[in-house]
Design a protein around this motif. Structure first.
Motif, PDB file in Angstrom:
ATOM      1  N   LEU A  43       0.821  -1.204   0.000  1.00 50.42           N
ATOM      2  CA  LEU A  43       0.000   0.000   0.000  1.00 50.42           C
ATOM      3  C   LEU A  43       0.864   1.266   0.000  1.00 50.42           C
ATOM      4  N   ALA A  44       1.999   1.215   0.708  1.00 52.96           N
ATOM      5  CA  ALA A  44       2.909   2.363   0.677  1.00 52.96           C
ATOM      6  C   ALA A  44       3.415   2.612  -0.736  1.00 52.96           C
ATOM      7  N   GLY A  45       3.732   1.540  -1.444  1.00 54.79           N
ATOM      8  CA  GLY A  45       4.194   1.694  -2.818  1.00 54.79           C
ATOM      9  C   GLY A  45       3.106   2.183  -3.745  1.00 54.79           C
ATOM     10  N   ALA A  46       1.895   1.666  -3.567  1.00 55.31           N
ATOM     11  CA  ALA A  46       0.786   2.050  -4.445  1.00 55.31           C
ATOM     12  C   ALA A  46       0.442   3.522  -4.286  1.00 55.31           C
ATOM     13  N   PHE A  47       0.340   3.983  -3.049  1.00 55.73           N
ATOM     14  CA  PHE A  47      -0.093   5.365  -2.840  1.00 55.73           C
ATOM     15  C   PHE A  47       1.006   6.369  -3.174  1.00 55.73           C
ATOM     16  N   ASN A  48       2.255   6.008  -2.908  1.00 57.77           N
ATOM     17  CA  ASN A  48       3.359   6.933  -3.148  1.00 57.77           C
ATOM     18  C   ASN A  48       3.984   6.764  -4.526  1.00 57.77           C
ATOM     19  N   GLY A  49       3.443   5.872  -5.336  1.00 58.96           N
ATOM     20  CA  GLY A  49       3.872   5.746  -6.717  1.00 58.96           C
ATOM     21  C   GLY A  49       5.272   5.208  -6.907  1.00 58.96           C
ATOM     22  N   THR A  50       5.640   4.196  -6.126  1.00 55.04           N
ATOM     23  CA  THR A  50       6.959   3.608  -6.262  1.00 55.04           C
ATOM     24  C   THR A  50       6.891   2.120  -5.936  1.00 55.04           C
ATOM     25  N   ILE A  51       7.784   1.346  -6.514  1.00 48.70           N
ATOM     26  CA  ILE A  51       7.786  -0.097  -6.299  1.00 48.70           C
ATOM     27  C   ILE A  51       8.986  -0.550  -5.478  1.00 48.70           C
ATOM     28  N   LEU A  52      10.164  -0.105  -5.832  1.00 52.76           N
ATOM     29  CA  LEU A  52      11.369  -0.612  -5.193  1.00 52.76           C
ATOM     30  C   LEU A  52      11.604  -0.021  -3.800  1.00 52.76           C
ATOM     31  N   VAL A  53      11.264   1.245  -3.612  1.00 52.82           N
ATOM     32  CA  VAL A  53      11.546   1.892  -2.321  1.00 52.82           C
ATOM     33  C   VAL A  53      10.870   1.170  -1.152  1.00 52.82           C
ATOM     34  N   PRO A  54       9.568   0.835  -1.227  1.00 53.13           N
ATOM     35  CA  PRO A  54       8.962   0.139  -0.082  1.00 53.13           C
ATOM     36  C   PRO A  54       9.514  -1.264   0.140  1.00 53.13           C
ATOM     37  N   VAL A  55       9.963  -1.920  -0.927  1.00 51.15           N
ATOM     38  CA  VAL A  55      10.558  -3.251  -0.764  1.00 51.15           C
ATOM     39  C   VAL A  55      11.881  -3.139  -0.011  1.00 51.15           C
ATOM     40  N   VAL A  56      12.685  -2.134  -0.359  1.00 47.37           N
ATOM     41  CA  VAL A  56      13.927  -1.893   0.380  1.00 47.37           C
ATOM     42  C   VAL A  56      13.610  -1.507   1.823  1.00 47.37           C
ATOM     43  N   PHE A  57      12.575  -0.690   2.003  1.00 51.88           N
ATOM     44  CA  PHE A  57      12.140  -0.310   3.350  1.00 51.88           C
ATOM     45  C   PHE A  57      11.795  -1.553   4.170  1.00 51.88           C
ATOM     46  N   LEU A  58      11.108  -2.498   3.569  1.00 51.61           N
ATOM     47  CA  LEU A  58      10.738  -3.742   4.255  1.00 51.61           C
ATOM     48  C   LEU A  58      11.982  -4.514   4.679  1.00 51.61           C
ATOM     49  N   ALA A  59      12.915  -4.691   3.748  1.00 48.63           N
ATOM     50  CA  ALA A  59      14.124  -5.444   4.058  1.00 48.63           C
ATOM     51  C   ALA A  59      14.939  -4.778   5.162  1.00 48.63           C
ATOM     52  N   GLU A  60      15.012  -3.448   5.133  1.00 45.81           N
ATOM     53  CA  GLU A  60      15.813  -2.731   6.122  1.00 45.81           C
ATOM     54  C   GLU A  60      15.176  -2.729   7.504  1.00 45.81           C
ATOM     55  N   THR A  61      13.877  -2.564   7.563  1.00 48.32           N
ATOM     56  CA  THR A  61      13.213  -2.415   8.867  1.00 48.32           C
ATOM     57  C   THR A  61      12.899  -3.745   9.532  1.00 48.32           C
ATOM     58  N   THR A  62      12.875  -4.840   8.778  1.00 46.99           N
ATOM     59  CA  THR A  62      12.580  -6.148   9.370  1.00 46.99           C
ATOM     60  C   THR A  62      13.786  -7.079   9.397  1.00 46.99           C
ATOM     61  N   ALA A  63      14.807  -6.787   8.593  1.00 48.50           N
ATOM     62  CA  ALA A  63      15.972  -7.674   8.450  1.00 48.50           C
ATOM     63  C   ALA A  63      15.546  -9.069   8.009  1.00 48.50           C
ATOM     64  N   GLN A  64      14.524  -9.121   7.150  1.00 44.23           N
ATOM     65  CA  GLN A  64      13.996 -10.386   6.653  1.00 44.23           C
ATOM     66  C   GLN A  64      14.104 -10.414   5.126  1.00 44.23           C
TER      67      GLN A  64
END
Length: 211
Positions: free
Chosen positions: A168-189
């Motif tokens: 949803l963060a990617g959809a509303f803010n018009g980006t695909i890669l940034v939220p995926v990187v955000f996920l990897a960084e904030t969860t370490a998963q």
């Protein structure tokens, strides 16, 4: 900046998932309908914000802010009643996301939190409030993902919650890669990157079609 943050907070994940995840095709397929739902909610949120802004444009800004404040106060009542320890509208939304990934998924509560967050954020922005949309969108997506967790993966908490936050963060803010990187960084998963990329791509395309 990172060194100061790490010295103060430590090297722990900002969004600590309750377990380590491995990549399974089941979650990759589940990410696709979740992405569709996130794209639709993103479109609704954008439309609601624009509609509130348009309908209240005739009211002077100071009174428009008062209307928004009263609306937010009313929205806080059900959140305070259902989860008195949880800031459903106040704050960045990180506390809400951590609550959703650390506690057993509850479909009814997740949908109520989603409604409160969507309407409250749309009301804030529509009434002239100042604030970003990244973390509110992350929180909305986490609520929607938690509802999917409750319906599909009750024994695997937090997985679809974080995929929804990313999509949803990617959809509303018009980006695909940034939220995926955000996920990897904030969860370490790192295993979550593949299903997150699928969910975010689908959500992004659905939201663009809804514009």
């Amino acid at each position: 900046g990172y060194l100061v943050f790490a010295a103060m907070v430590g090297h722990y994940p900002l969004l600590a998932l309750p377990r380590a995840y491995t990549l399974r095709w089941q979650e990759v397929w589940m990410a696709l309908p979740l992405g569709i739902a996130c794209g639709l909610v993103s479109s609704f949120f954008a439309g609601a914000t624009a509609a509130i802004r348009r309908r209240l444009a005739w009211i002077p800004l100071r009174w428009r802010g008062l209307v928004g404040g009263l609306g937010l106060a009313l929205l806080m009542i059900p959140g305070h009643y259902l989860a008195p320890h949880l800031p459903t509208l106040r704050g960045s939304g990180v506390a809400m996301v951590n609550h959703l990934i650390q506690t057993p998924a509850d479909l009814r509560m997740a949908l109520i939190f989603l409604g409160i967050k969507v309407i409250g954020t749309a009301l804030t922005l529509g009434c002239g409030g100042i604030g970003g949309t990244w973390l509110p969108a992350v929180c909305m997506g986490a609520c929607l993902g938690s509802a999917f967790d409750a319906a599909w993966l009750p024994g695997y908490p937090g997985l679809l919650t974080m995929l929804g936050a990313t999509a949803l963060a990617g959809a509303f803010n018009g980006t695909i890669l940034v939220p995926v990187v955000f996920l990897a960084e904030t969860t370490a998963q790192a295993p979550l990157v593949v299903p997150a990329l699928g969910a975010t791509t689908v959500a992004y395309l659905v939201a663009r079609e809804g514009e």
